[in-house]
Design an enzyme around this catalytic site. Structure first.
Site, PDB file in Angstrom:
ATOM      1  N   ASP A 275       0.879  -1.486   0.153  1.00  0.00           N
ATOM      2  CA  ASP A 275      -0.323  -0.288  -0.197  1.00  0.00           C
ATOM      3  C   ASP A 275       0.940   0.790  -0.035  1.00  0.00           C
ATOM      4  OD1 ASP A 275      -2.353   1.759   0.022  1.00  0.00           O
ATOM      5  OD2 ASP A 275      -3.403   0.768   1.643  1.00  0.00           O
TER       6      ASP A 275
HETATM    7  C1  BGC Z   1      -4.860   3.574   0.125  1.00  0.00           C
HETATM    8  C2  BGC Z   1      -5.226   2.188  -0.608  1.00  0.00           C
HETATM    9  C3  BGC Z   1      -4.858   2.824  -2.269  1.00  0.00           C
HETATM   10  C4  BGC Z   1      -3.798   3.213  -2.228  1.00  0.00           C
HETATM   11  C5  BGC Z   1      -2.606   4.152  -4.023  1.00  0.00           C
HETATM   12  C6  BGC Z   1      -3.649   4.456   0.069  1.00  0.00           C
HETATM   13  O1  BGC Z   1      -3.933   5.549   0.850  1.00  0.00           O
HETATM   14  O2  BGC Z   1      -5.169   2.734   1.404  1.00  0.00           O
HETATM   15  O3  BGC Z   1      -6.037   1.382  -0.381  1.00  0.00           O
HETATM   16  O4  BGC Z   1      -5.336   1.738  -3.394  1.00  0.00           O
HETATM   17  O5  BGC Z   1      -3.563   4.386  -1.439  1.00  0.00           O
HETATM   18  O6  BGC Z   1      -4.134   5.741  -3.853  1.00  0.00           O
END
Ligand code: BGC
Length: 737
Positions: A275
């Site tokens: 993530d």
């Molecule tokens: C979130 C993810 C997301 C990623 C990319 C993160 O802050 O937890 O779910 O896909 O950002 O934007």
């Protein structure tokens, strides 16, 4: 009728690459790997957020230091990114272009929790296909969806992004979305799905986003992992690690989940991405000293691609040179990345036709599909007979969500433009020209007011009052947890002022989670819960209110009476003192002597029950279940259970019921849930119509991880319910020997 998942697993076989094309892919990977320097391999493992000026990244692209970008949606720029990667880098490897396409791209569908409320995987697959058509037309070939985190606590803002509390429903939605995004056969409209957040993220302590989780092995295996395993079986090309530490180990550095389970047990050959900076956040967790340390831990645990920590690009080369990371580990990661690029056909054609992408966005059939989904996602929670509306001449439209084109789209709707949103107000004005008076009462959901004289005066002039309440989009989603789930601002006061006029009042609630609306229910003659319904929410809701469409949504999560009940979910384990009646607070005498006799697991002040159980939802008609029976009394482990029943539409309207089958395993090597959803089916019946239905459940679907840590069916006595929600029905006994 088959259980939906049995059918899908059969389809999944068709999606997998045939042996010969698999060989070709692996050969292509071998050839590329043989040509790559260590630095170029590590470059593939680096994902950056590259919105904005392409020139800023040109040098890194030429050097092969970027394998994937996220957050660029301009198709002209995406082509330019690809052109540099393909024509100016030494090996010409195309980029994977990613975006959070969570519930639609430009055409926004209801939030995922609303999608789950449809209990209609085929429709959800259609929506994901539409999202893929729109996004891939602009060059996006990888979405960070579906989110499969089981969420049992509505304080957690990200409950909006998932399918709720039930592993079976979650798995059905996961499969549907993966098939929709990736397409049943791979072509230039295939968008790689990313099952996230692996794993347990939804169990954040107290519903506070990013918090630690404490999920023990049995719970992990039986509740949190199954949707991910279903996603892997359905062919999800990628997976994202989660932010949380479970029992002290952050997911991004967790070898047990990323290697032992994901790769070794499930055979996942896709790409594992972190993530956003979750590798870097392992330093904050105190799980690593610095960026180099966490890069080593993440790659050795099984991470292939780093989203935004820059830990791999900065440190992997020295880690390989020092022997802390084996080059074979890097090769494996690069293999997983290249495999996705090859499967998506990016080597053959990395570019898009910019002009052709325009008419795809908001295409009329996409809007129609989004509207149908919003119609199926809405749950009728109360109706004293006022709905469906007929022949109202003067309609008062009020409330902060009546004309909130941004908020109606919900969380994670980056690319849905509010100018395209059709709000309820707009839809009503179009359908009933000259009959609609709009007095919003509150400007937004947190707005406060002492008096509502203008709204009340307008209500007195009207035949019916439609109050659109709920929460703004920004109150749910990532990093937006709440400790109080009542309607915010003066919304409850507005509703109560409207009720006092004596006019029929219909409340519609648009929200990202199940709010605690118990105190509001008496002030509404009917209440429709639509979650954030997306671009076409307005016309969908008007169709529902006027009965052109009969509500059929069912709660994908338990609706609480008060936030203090959280977490509360239908499939909890059997306790030592099962609930059997209430001694509530007021019945306790002053200075009563201490005793626990006769008491069970409940709250003295709020009892044992939620406001609405899982699977609940009304219709304008009524349904009756009869002649529920099984084809046998006793089954063997390899058998399939056939559940037969008659469903009758006993009311005056045509309608659709979601028939649900729940099973309870009476004795296990560990305590078992009081019931678990094992199948469901949407059934449309004309007024007065009856149909004999049969659901097939393979006995192996009743397997679970017991005391010995092995997944199997434990023979013994069981009970089965067929009903319209998780709290109704009479159990039918059967046995497995
Ligand atoms: C979130 C993810 C997301 C990623 C990319 C993160 O802050 O937890 O779910 O896909 O950002 O934007």
């Amino acid at each position: 009728m088959h259980s939906f998942r049995t059918l899908l697993v059969a389809f999944a076989a068709g999606l997998l690459l045939s042996c010969s094309s698999q060989d070709v892919t692996e050969k292509q990977i071998d050839q590329l790997l043989a040509k790559m320097t260590l630095a170029e391999k590590i470059g593939q493992m680096n994902q950056v957020s590259a919105g904005g000026d392409v020139a800023n990244y040109a040098e890194a692209l030429r050097k092969g230091q970027i394998g994937s970008i996220l957050n660029e949606v301009d198709p002209v720029k995406i082509n330019e990114f690809q052109r540099i990667a393909v024509t100016e880098s030494r090996l010409g490897i195309p980029l994977l272009v990613a975006r959070d396409v969570i519930h639609g791209f430009h055409t926004v569908y209801p939030i995922p929790l609303g999608l789950a409320a449809t209990f209609d995987p085929a429709l959800v697959e259609e929506g994901a296909r539409v999202a893929a058509l729109e996004a891939t037309a602009q060059g996006i070939r990888w979405t960070f969806s579906p989110m499969l985190d089981i969420a049992r606590d509505p304080r957690w803002g990200r409950m909006a992004e998932g399918s709720g509390e039930d592993p079976y429903l979650d798995a059905c939605m996961a499969e549907a979305m993966i098939y929709g995004y990736q397409g049943r056969t791979a072509d230039s409209t295939s968008m790689a799905a990313c099952i996230k957040h692996f794993v347990g993220y939804g169990a954040a302590e107290g519903g506070r986003d990013y918090n630690s989780t404490l999920i023990p092995e049995h719970l992990l295996r039986n509740v949190y992992l199954p949707p991910f395993e279903a996603g892997v079986q359905a062919g999800a090309m990628t997976l994202m690690t989660s932010f949380n530490d479970n029992d002290g180990v952050p997911s991004t550095g967790n070898t047990y989940i990323l290697k032992d389970i994901l790769r070794n047990e499930w055979g996942f050959d896709g790409l594992v991405v972190t993530d956003w900076n979750s590798m870097g956040e392992m330093i904050n967790h105190g799980f690593g000293a610095d960026r180099k340390d966490v890069a080593e831990k993440a790659v050795n645990a099984g991470v292939d691609m780093d989203m935004m920590t820059m830990g791999f690009i900065s440190h992997l080369e020295e880690l390989v040179k020092s022997g802390a990371v084996k080059e074979k580990t890097i090769d494996n990661a690069v293999r997983n990345i290249l495999r996705v690029k090859i499967k998506l056909g990016l080597f053959e054609n990395p570019y898009i036709d910019v002009e052709a992408s325009k008419p795809v966005q908001y295409a009329p059939e996409h809007l129609a599909s989004a509207q149908k989904t919003a119609e199926e996602a809405a749950i009728l929670l109360k109706n004293n007979g006022v709905l469906p509306l007929k022949g109202s001449r003067r309609i008062l439209v009020t409330g902060p969500l009546a004309d909130a084109p941004h908020d109606q789209l919900g969380t994670w709707a980056f690319d849905g433009e509010k100018a395209h949103t059709v709000t309820p107000l707009k839809a009503l004005q179009e359908r009933f020209p000259g009959q609609v008076e709009f007095v919003p009462g509150l400007r937004y959901s947190r707005d406060y007011r002492d008096r509502f004289d203008d709204v009340v005066a307008a209500a007195r002039r009207a035949d019916v009052v439609l109050a659109f309440l709920g929460e703004e989009a920004i109150l749910s989603g990532e990093a937006h947890s709440l400790a109080d789930l009542n309607l915010k601002g003066s919304q409850s006061e507005l509703l109560s002022a409207l009720k006092a006029t004596g006019k029929p009042v219909v409340a519609v609630v648009m929200a990202g989670r199940p709010l605690t609306i118990e105190r509001d229910l008496p002030n509404a003659d009917a209440l429709l819960y639509s979650f954030h319904p997306g671009t076409m929410g307005g016309p969908a809701l008007v169709n529902l209110l006027w009965g052109d469409v009969n509500p059929s949504g069912k709660t994908p999560v338990t609706f609480l009476r008060t936030v203090g009940q959280a977490p509360m979910y239908y499939n909890h384990n059997m306790t030592g003192r099962p609930y059997s009646g209430e001694l509530l607070l007021d019945a306790i005498q002053p200075e009563a002597g201490q005793t626990s006799l006769g008491n069970t697991s409940y709250y003295l002040d709020y009892g044992a029950y939620p406001l609405f159980p899982f699977g609940y939802g009304l219709s304008y008609t009524s349904f009756a279940y009869s002649a529920i029976g099984l084809d046998k009394d006793t089954y063997k482990v390899d058998d399939t259970i056939t559940v037969n029943f008659i469903l009758t539409n006993t009311g005056a309207y045509d309608g659709t019921e979601v028939a649900q089958v729940y099973v309870r395993d009476l004795v296990g090597s560990i305590a078992r849930p009081v019931k678990e959803l094992k199948a469901f089916e949407r059934v449309s019946l004309k007024a007065g119509e009856s149909r004999t239905l049969s659901v097939k459940i393979p006995v192996k679907e009743l397997a679970f991880y017991g005391l010995d840590g092995k997944k199997k069916v434990e023979p013994g006595d069981f009970q089965l319910w067929v009903a319209g929600d998780s709290a109704s029905g009479t159990p039918v006994p059967f046995a497995i020997h």
